[in-house]
Design a protein around this motif. Structure first.
Motif, PDB file in Angstrom:
ATOM      1  N   ILE A  70      -3.363   2.679   2.595  1.00  0.00           N
ATOM      2  CA  ILE A  70      -4.271   4.087   2.094  1.00  0.00           C
ATOM      3  C   ILE A  70      -5.328   3.774   0.391  1.00  0.00           C
ATOM      4  N   LYS A  71      -6.270   3.870   1.204  1.00  0.00           N
ATOM      5  CA  LYS A  71      -6.700   3.452  -0.643  1.00  0.00           C
ATOM      6  C   LYS A  71      -7.053   5.314  -1.206  1.00  0.00           C
ATOM      7  N   ASN A  72      -6.914   4.508  -2.557  1.00  0.00           N
ATOM      8  CA  ASN A  72      -7.098   6.552  -2.988  1.00  0.00           C
ATOM      9  C   ASN A  72      -7.656   6.347  -4.128  1.00  0.00           C
TER      10      ASN A  72
ATOM     11  N   GLN B  55      -8.369  10.414  -0.010  1.00  0.00           N
ATOM     12  CA  GLN B  55      -7.680   8.808   0.715  1.00  0.00           C
ATOM     13  C   GLN B  55      -8.600   8.779   1.752  1.00  0.00           C
ATOM     14  N   THR B  56      -8.360   7.264   1.709  1.00  0.00           N
ATOM     15  CA  THR B  56      -8.941   7.045   3.190  1.00  0.00           C
ATOM     16  C   THR B  56      -7.662   5.712   3.424  1.00  0.00           C
ATOM     17  N   THR B  57      -7.598   5.547   5.176  1.00  0.00           N
ATOM     18  CA  THR B  57      -6.450   4.793   5.674  1.00  0.00           C
ATOM     19  C   THR B  57      -7.124   3.508   6.373  1.00  0.00           C
TER      20      THR B  57
ATOM     21  N   TYR C 271      -3.507   1.465  -3.905  1.00  0.00           N
ATOM     22  CA  TYR C 271      -3.791   1.613  -2.858  1.00  0.00           C
ATOM     23  C   TYR C 271      -2.594   1.509  -2.362  1.00  0.00           C
ATOM     24  N   ILE C 272      -1.970   2.323  -1.713  1.00  0.00           N
ATOM     25  CA  ILE C 272      -0.988   3.185  -1.300  1.00  0.00           C
ATOM     26  C   ILE C 272      -0.409   2.551  -0.153  1.00  0.00           C
TER      27      ILE C 272
ATOM     28  N   SER D 107       7.458   4.846   0.430  1.00  0.00           N
ATOM     29  CA  SER D 107       5.990   4.658  -0.225  1.00  0.00           C
ATOM     30  C   SER D 107       5.808   3.989  -1.372  1.00  0.00           C
TER      31      SER D 107
ATOM     32  N   SER E 109       2.938   2.263  -4.793  1.00  0.00           N
ATOM     33  CA  SER E 109       1.267   2.163  -5.232  1.00  0.00           C
ATOM     34  C   SER E 109       0.864   0.719  -5.676  1.00  0.00           C
TER      35      SER E 109
END
Length: 320
Positions: A162-164, A168-170, A195-196, A212, A214
């Motif tokens: 995921i981009k934070n 947040q965008t998967t 990036y998570i 999770s 980061s």
């Protein structure tokens, strides 16, 4: 004369009290009381929670974990500043003990406590252990391999990235991974951001929750430092010099911690460097230079992601 003696006695007594106040508490006759795991307990989980009672005067606690089946090898010897700790363990028999410590003293270890760890096909309450990259890593590379530990009774793993950044965008989600690693196309890391990465284990009847971590991608080179003091060609009386400089505001999406490297040389080309100092906090440094003379100095900065700035414009100064 008698009054002087009384005065000195009072002073000595007060000094004694002051010294006594700063002395560490003697812990040698104390013991730390363990809480969990208890003797003979069985942990049906891959992540074991250790806890003990706080001890007055103890600043830290040393936890030891022993494997009796391997000639009592010490698997873990860790100094902890809290009264609990979690540690992943494979199925087997173990012993643990704990002691309290401060700067000057330590207790004896508690009596070793035996416990067992068992695997379970029910993954619901188990925890997947992530290995690399480390949590909250700052990096300037997109060549990343994500790895985790194998979880017994897991049939497969699901990975997501995921981009934070402004929400947040998967970016990637991959299920059915049978190994314990996954690499992502470098093109996915299109901008500097947090990036998570999440991974969970799955079998036919249950699954873990996601674990999770980061990663902070930072490819922004730090600003060129600007020298402040001493001024160029300044003459300084004495051999102690106070240096200061400015590093500017990071303009990137990710602001990682910036450290400075101060270099002092005897020549303008910095072929003969007499001091090279890493300054992690602030942008000032006092340096004692043993021999009077003319010197050159400059500063370079480096951030936590290993991005390095250009050198500042160099300056010269003279001590006399």
């Amino acid at each position: 004369m008698g009054n002087n003696i009384k005065f000195l006695s009072v002073v000595c007594f007060l000094l004694f009290l002051s010294c006594d106040d700063i002395l560490e508490e003697n812990l040698t006759d104390d013991l730390v009381t363990p809480i969990t795991p208890t003797t003979g307990s069985t942990i049906v989980n891959n992540l074991v929670h250790f806890s003990w009672q706080a001890l007055d005067g103890a600043d830290d606690y040393r936890l030891q974990l022993i494997n009796p089946s391997q000639n009592n090898i010490i698997l873990l010897d860790s100094l902890i500043n809290e009264t609990s700790f979690q540690y992943p363990l494979e199925p087997g028999a173990y012993e643990w003990r704990v002691r309290g410590e401060n700067f000057a003293y330590e207790t004896a270890y508690s009596f070793p406590i035996s416990f067992n760890v068992e695997a379970s096909s029910d993954l619901t309450n188990q925890t997947l252990i992530l290995n690399t990259p480390t949590d909250n890593l700052y990096t300037n590379t997109t060549n990343l391999l994500f790895t985790w530990s194998n979880l017994q009774y897991a049939d497969s793993y699901t990975f997501e990235l995921i981009k934070n950044l402004n929400g947040q965008t998967t970016l990637t989600q991959q299920s059915g991974i049978t190994g314990t690693s996954f690499s992502v196309n470098a093109a996915v890391f299109d901008v500097d951001a947090e990036y998570i990465w999440n991974v969970k284990a799955i079998n036919t009847t249950s699954e873990t929750i996601y674990t999770s971590r980061s990663v902070f991608l930072d490819r922004q080179v730090p600003n060129q430092p600007a020298l402040s003091t001493p001024a160029d060609e300044e003459i300084i009386t004495g051999t102690t010099v106070d240096f200061s400089w400015a590093i500017g505001q990071d303009s990137g999406n990710v602001q990682s911690e910036v450290s400075s490297i101060l270099e002092i040389a005897q020549d303008a080309n910095f072929n003969t460097i007499i001091e090279s100092l890493a300054i992690t906090n602030g942008s000032t440094q006092q340096v004692s230079i043993a021999t009077a003379g003319t010197y050159y100095w400059r500063v370079q900065t480096k951030d936590a992601a290993e991005n390095v700035s250009s050198y500042s414009v160099s300056r010269t100064f003279t001590t006399e």
